[in-house]
Design an enzyme around this catalytic site. Structure first.
Site, mmCIF file in Angstrom:
data_model
loop_
_atom_site.group_PDB
_atom_site.id
_atom_site.type_symbol
_atom_site.label_atom_id
_atom_site.label_comp_id
_atom_site.label_asym_id
_atom_site.label_seq_id
_atom_site.Cartn_x
_atom_site.Cartn_y
_atom_site.Cartn_z
ATOM 1 N N GLN A 215 0.854 -1.182 0.000
ATOM 2 C CA GLN A 215 0.000 0.000 0.000
ATOM 3 C C GLN A 215 0.896 1.239 0.000
ATOM 4 O OE1 GLN A 215 -2.222 1.760 3.323
ATOM 5 N NE2 GLN A 215 -4.089 1.404 2.131
ATOM 6 N N TYR B 53 -5.865 10.973 3.916
ATOM 7 C CA TYR B 53 -4.479 11.240 3.560
ATOM 8 C C TYR B 53 -4.414 12.020 2.239
ATOM 9 C CZ TYR B 53 -3.800 8.104 7.448
ATOM 10 O OH TYR B 53 -3.852 7.538 8.690
ATOM 11 N N ARG C 126 -7.552 2.209 -2.994
ATOM 12 C CA ARG C 126 -8.451 2.199 -1.830
ATOM 13 C C ARG C 126 -9.137 3.548 -1.677
ATOM 14 N NH1 ARG C 126 -7.883 0.609 4.658
ATOM 15 N NH2 ARG C 126 -9.544 -0.920 4.481
ATOM 16 N N ARG D 123 -9.054 -6.096 11.907
ATOM 17 C CA ARG D 123 -8.628 -6.431 13.267
ATOM 18 C C ARG D 123 -8.594 -7.934 13.541
ATOM 19 N NH1 ARG D 123 -11.971 -2.066 13.512
ATOM 20 N NH2 ARG D 123 -11.027 -0.088 14.147
#
Length: 366
Positions: A100, A186, A233, A323
């Site tokens: 990524q 971001y 993404r 998670r």
């Protein structure tokens, strides 16, 4: 019902063994100095190589692209060599892994970027956003972000070049492809979302203009390594790290249409995953499915049954389980056999050593 998760799928030239994705999760354990991926990280990803696709943690494309302490980079020879350890280990265990690629823009602090002022689409400080710096201990020290400077046209061209080079570096490091991080507040997200971008040139204003930077980055990376190795993404409905769009359905439907014209190999949509968060509108998911012809990945609040149903219903092609992968290195096997899932220790997520990273065990019937 879980069988849908265990059908093979074609991703570019790769045949993936199942439709379970380990999505990117920041763990902040790169070796210092130099933010270099290491053997501990190689062990961590290799343990989880039974996922159909592993997407490695966000990896900064330049020194100024770093948001948090101890995150890995992919812009120096030493960093490329470090990632080679990781990709070799994953491939040795029969896995597929994408890098990524990450530039955080304004979501950083001068302490993390050599004293520089952060850059962004606009000179707008993210509100109520903190990042962690190395404060001389093993514990991350959280500080407020600062106001960035607006990127010039020259800055934009430089960063596009850095993304292109990072994609080439990722292939050199042995990754099977790359995921462009255009989500979660971001840098690219700071161009896309209306409330983070007040530019008046061709990179601001209309939806088409706000998507231009994303389009140009994707084009540069696709030209460098092939679009069959480029995924993207997106996070259409999150307000993470202070980015908000006033018309997210329209903006992100347009983004999907644009990415389809580029023929990116997958789109990975991060759904809001906090407790009591609203569901992603079904109409939006239908629009995405209709507009995009590649592989779709959704991640956020999925369990095995919900994920399998989403695949069966045609909403998505693959499902990310974030998670759960932290504490369950053998997650696909646990899902397949109905074994119980272990719970991760939140105190060991960021920074530290093997504890909370590689010391979670595979399931063993007692």
């Amino acid at each position: 019902m879980n069988n849908a998760l265990f059908k093979t799928i074609q991703l570019g030239k790769l045949t993936l063994k199942n439709r379970i994705v380990m999505p990117p999760m920041t763990r902040s354990r790169a070796s210092q100095p130099g933010n270099i991926a290491n053997q501990m990280m190689a062990d961590y990803y290799a343990q989880r190589a039974s996922a159909g696709l592993v997407i490695a943690e966000g990896t900064q494309i330049s020194a100024i692209g770093q948001g948090y302490a101890w995150t890995p980079g992919i812009y120096t020879p030493e960093q490329i060599a470090g990632w080679n350890k990781v990709t070799d280990a994953v491939h040795a265990n029969g896995g597929a892994i994408f890098a990524q690629l990450w530039h955080v823009g304004r979501v950083t602090h001068p302490e993390n970027i050599g004293g520089e002022q952060p850059i962004s689409s606009s000179a707008l400080k993210a509100v109520n956003v903190k990042v962690f710096i190395d404060n001389g201990t093993d514990e991350p020290g959280f500080v407020d972000v600062v106001e960035p400077r607006e990127m010039t046209k020259a800055d934009i061209q430089q960063v596009i070049g850095e993304y292109r080079q990072a994609a080439l570096n990722a292939i050199e490091a042995g990754f099977d492809g790359i995921e462009l991080h255009a989500a979660n507040g971001y840098l690219i997200n700071q161009f896309i979302d209306s409330e983070a971008n007040n530019r008046t040139d061709e990179y601001g204003g209309s939806i088409e203009n706000r998507l231009r930077f994303l389009s140009e980055v994707v084009a540069a990376m696709g030209e460098a390594i092939g679009v069959d190795r480029v995924g993207v993404r997106l996070a259409p409905f999150t307000s993470l790290n202070g980015t908000v769009d006033t018309t997210p359905v329209e903006t992100y439907t347009a983004a999907v249409v644009m990415l389809n014209t580029h023929k990116v190999v997958y789109i990975h949509i991060a759904e809001v995953d906090w407790d009591d968060a609203p569901e992603t509108p079904k109409a939006f998911k239908s629009a995405v499915r209709e507009a995009y012809q590649g592989v779709l990945i959704y991640a956020g609040r999925y369990n095995d049954k919900k994920g399998a149903l989403a695949i069966t219903d045609g909403v998505t092609d693959m499902v990310g389980f974030g998670r759960p992968f932290i504490a369950n290195p053998d997650l696909p096997n646990r899902i397949k056999n109905g074994f119980p899932l272990a719970v991760h220790n939140p105190d060991t997520l960021f920074g530290g050593t093997e504890q909370g990273l590689t010391d979670y065990n595979e399931y063993s019937p007692s």
